[in-house]
Scaffold this motif. Structure first.
Motif, mmCIF file in Angstrom:
data_model
loop_
_atom_site.group_PDB
_atom_site.id
_atom_site.type_symbol
_atom_site.label_atom_id
_atom_site.label_comp_id
_atom_site.label_asym_id
_atom_site.label_seq_id
_atom_site.Cartn_x
_atom_site.Cartn_y
_atom_site.Cartn_z
ATOM 1 N N THR A 279 -71.770 -13.618 -87.069
ATOM 2 C CA THR A 279 -72.007 -12.186 -86.938
ATOM 3 C C THR A 279 -72.049 -11.891 -85.454
ATOM 4 O O THR A 279 -72.752 -12.555 -84.701
ATOM 5 C CB THR A 279 -73.328 -11.764 -87.599
ATOM 6 O OG1 THR A 279 -73.208 -11.874 -89.009
ATOM 7 C CG2 THR A 279 -73.666 -10.327 -87.242
ATOM 8 N N ILE A 280 -71.292 -10.890 -85.019
ATOM 9 C CA ILE A 280 -71.202 -10.567 -83.604
ATOM 10 C C ILE A 280 -71.834 -9.201 -83.374
ATOM 11 O O ILE A 280 -71.342 -8.177 -83.852
ATOM 12 C CB ILE A 280 -69.740 -10.596 -83.119
ATOM 13 C CG1 ILE A 280 -69.139 -11.982 -83.393
ATOM 14 C CG2 ILE A 280 -69.657 -10.252 -81.639
ATOM 15 C CD1 ILE A 280 -67.651 -12.073 -83.159
ATOM 16 N N GLY A 322 -70.190 -9.353 -73.301
ATOM 17 C CA GLY A 322 -71.530 -8.784 -73.440
ATOM 18 C C GLY A 322 -72.026 -8.783 -74.868
ATOM 19 O O GLY A 322 -73.238 -8.668 -75.111
ATOM 20 N N TYR A 323 -71.117 -8.911 -75.850
ATOM 21 C CA TYR A 323 -71.539 -9.043 -77.238
ATOM 22 C C TYR A 323 -72.172 -10.418 -77.440
ATOM 23 O O TYR A 323 -71.965 -11.344 -76.635
ATOM 24 C CB TYR A 323 -70.354 -8.861 -78.186
ATOM 25 C CG TYR A 323 -69.864 -7.433 -78.330
ATOM 26 C CD1 TYR A 323 -70.312 -6.419 -77.494
ATOM 27 C CD2 TYR A 323 -68.933 -7.100 -79.300
ATOM 28 C CE1 TYR A 323 -69.859 -5.110 -77.641
ATOM 29 C CE2 TYR A 323 -68.462 -5.795 -79.456
ATOM 30 C CZ TYR A 323 -68.927 -4.814 -78.624
ATOM 31 O OH TYR A 323 -68.475 -3.526 -78.760
ATOM 32 N N VAL A 324 -72.922 -10.572 -78.521
ATOM 33 C CA VAL A 324 -73.647 -11.813 -78.792
ATOM 34 C C VAL A 324 -73.335 -12.284 -80.205
ATOM 35 O O VAL A 324 -73.518 -11.539 -81.172
ATOM 36 C CB VAL A 324 -75.171 -11.614 -78.642
ATOM 37 C CG1 VAL A 324 -75.907 -12.921 -78.909
ATOM 38 C CG2 VAL A 324 -75.517 -11.083 -77.249
ATOM 39 N N ALA A 325 -72.864 -13.525 -80.316
ATOM 40 C CA ALA A 325 -72.548 -14.097 -81.625
ATOM 41 C C ALA A 325 -73.741 -14.882 -82.153
ATOM 42 O O ALA A 325 -74.451 -15.552 -81.398
ATOM 43 C CB ALA A 325 -71.326 -15.010 -81.531
ATOM 44 N N GLY A 326 -73.942 -14.804 -83.479
ATOM 45 C CA GLY A 326 -75.031 -15.531 -84.122
ATOM 46 C C GLY A 326 -74.662 -15.906 -85.548
ATOM 47 O O GLY A 326 -73.552 -15.650 -86.018
ATOM 48 N N PRO A 333 -78.367 -11.830 -84.514
ATOM 49 C CA PRO A 333 -78.641 -10.806 -83.509
ATOM 50 C C PRO A 333 -78.265 -9.434 -84.032
ATOM 51 O O PRO A 333 -77.373 -9.309 -84.874
ATOM 52 C CB PRO A 333 -77.752 -11.225 -82.333
ATOM 53 C CG PRO A 333 -76.649 -12.019 -82.957
ATOM 54 C CD PRO A 333 -77.258 -12.723 -84.129
ATOM 55 N N GLU A 334 -78.948 -8.405 -83.522
ATOM 56 C CA GLU A 334 -78.724 -7.046 -84.009
ATOM 57 C C GLU A 334 -78.611 -6.061 -82.858
ATOM 58 O O GLU A 334 -79.072 -6.320 -81.737
ATOM 59 C CB GLU A 334 -79.874 -6.601 -84.922
ATOM 60 C CG GLU A 334 -80.044 -7.427 -86.191
ATOM 61 C CD GLU A 334 -81.169 -6.881 -87.057
ATOM 62 O OE1 GLU A 334 -81.113 -5.679 -87.393
ATOM 63 O OE2 GLU A 334 -82.090 -7.645 -87.379
#
Length: 471
Positions: A279-280, A322-326, A333-334
């Motif tokens: 999820t990004i 700058g986006y964050v993958a999890g 991440p949200e």
């Protein structure tokens, strides 16, 4: 790269023209990270541009504009090995126009090497109020880089002067202490990055230099060279936690011919594996991991601390730096609609009131945020509130405020995840303040600033060609 060695990341910081890229390139060459033939090719090509002395800088400065102008524009990563560590070195720009890229590089480091020139006038330019030597240390400390090596470069330009070296050590110690660093835990090494003095071996040109000493939690450590100083870095195992939820802040997004979309960044926490669903945040994009590489080597898994390139399945939505993958199945991440933070205003000429908007730098994200409310001022020493709901704050004040991103953004409370809970407040190339996230309100935000592209900020009038040069 052998995986049995501990992995550390070092960022090279400092003022423009103090020799950061040359020092880093020479170090990589001496440690076997680039061949003699490659350096000879660089020297010949650089001579054609009238810049033969930039041959070591070209190890890291690969953009055409960087080579033609003789400055670092974007961060560059390269790897080498020391007797103790597998090292990723990040060369950061010294030009104030590219401070955003410097912040991205420093946010991924375990240790900083501040390269400062000993040449007359150059050191002073770096530590003056607007100097980048001083500003880079403020940024590194704010971003959690606590280990520091100071390489006093261009000692050959001072005729190897002991007096000049001691003067620089004294001055640097004074201002680094004000920032928050401990001078007794800082290594100071006199070097010549171009000639290689005190890089891997003790230099015969400075017999007066008896070596460095630093204090650590484990006791006193001593050495003589820059390589010794790197091998004395304390591994960052205290926050490289593979058992925490995955957080992969994205530094770059590449569309590779015949491969597809590749996400580039350093894993801050957790583990990523092929076949895993991602999820990004902050736009809630879903993708599957096809493969993972690090230093052109395919990995069965990427762990916290690894710099990775992640090949994912194609998605229709745009993925931005700058986006964050999890991991969607483990505390993903949200996006945040707003966040409360403790901020300290370091430098601003006037008063800051609700409605004030500036860039917030958090790891690889650079997002304009609006100050919506000032909840209260507080005493920096005691932590107690001093004034409820003030109309404004100014330089020197510490306050709890509410911030609203004007573009989708992912941050987390510092208590939960320090790497996503620290940020810098910036107006163009000037650092206004620093902060830590206290709490977040999850939700989506409407993009309020379509005309404002955070990826173009600071680069007006300085377009450059992203063509890469291979080794």
């Amino acid at each position: 790269m052998p995986r049995e060695k501990s992995h550390i990341t070092i960022v090279v910081l400092g003022h423009l023209d103090h020799g950061k890229s040359t020092t880093a390139g020479r170090l990589i060459y001496e440690c076997g990270g680039v061949s003699r033939n490659t350096i000879a090719e660089y020297e010949q090509e650089a001579a054609g541009l009238g810049k033969a002395s930039f041959k070591y800088a070209w190890v890291l400065d690969k953009l055409r504009a960087e080579r033609e102008r003789g400055i670092t524009i974007d961060i560059s990563l390269c790897t080498f090995e020391t007797p103790r560590f597998a090292v990723t070195v990040i060369d950061a720009p010294g030009h104030r126009d590219y401070i955003k890229n410097t912040i991205t590089g420093a946010s991924q480091a375990d240790c900083a090497i501040l390269v400062t020139s000993a040449d007359t006038g150059e050191f002073e330019a770096g530590v003056d109020q607007g100097g980048q030597s001083r500003q880079h240390l403020v940024l590194a400390f704010t971003l959690g880089v606590r280990q520091l090596i100071v390489a006093v470069n261009k000692m050959d330009a001072t005729r190897w002067s002991e007096e000049r070296f001691n003067e620089i050590v004294k001055e640097t110690s004074n201002f680094e202490k004000k920032i928050g660093y401990n001078p007794k835990a800082t290594v100071f090494v006199p070097i010549s990055g171009f000639h290689g003095d005190n890089m891997l071996e003790e230099s015969p040109n400075m017999p007066w230099y008896k070596g460095w000493t630093k204090e650590t939690k484990g006791g006193v450590v001593k050495g003589k060279t820059l390589l010794d100083a790197i091998d004395a870095v304390e591994p960052p195992s205290h926050y490289y936690a593979t058992n925490k939820p995955l957080r992969l802040p994205i530094r770059d997004v590449q569309e590779v011919p015949e491969i597809g979309t590749v996400l580039v960044g350093r894993i801050e926490t957790g583990t990523i594996t092929p076949g895993m669903e991602l999820t990004i945040a902050p736009t809630n994009i879903t993708a599957e991991v096809i493969s993972i590489e690090s230093n052109d080597e395919e990995l069965h898994a990427g762990h916290a601390g690894d710099h990775v390139s992640v090949h994912i399945t194609e998605v229709e939505e745009d993925i931005r730096p700058g986006y964050v993958a999890g991991d969607p199945n483990n505390d993903a991440p949200e996006s945040v609609a707003s966040f409360n933070a403790q901020v300290v205003i370091l430098n601003h000429s006037g008063e800051i009131s609700p409605g004030y908007t500036a860039t917030v730098d958090c790891l690889t994200a650079h997002i304009p945020c609006r100050l919506s409310r000032i909840l209260h001022k507080k005493d920096r020493r005691t932590g107690r509130p001093t004034e409820q709901s003030p109309d404004s704050i100014r330089a020197g004040d510490c306050a709890i405020v509410e911030m609203v991103p004007t573009k989708p953004m992912c941050v987390e409370p510092y208590s939960k995840n320090p790497c996503l809970g620290r940020f810098i407040i910036r107006e163009e190339s000037c650092t206004v303040g620093v902060g830590t996230v206290q709490s977040v309100e999850f939700g989506t935000v409407e993009d309020e600033s379509d005309e404002y592209d955070e990826n173009d900020e600071d680069d007006e009038g300085d377009e450059y060609d992203h063509e890469n040069y291979s080794d």
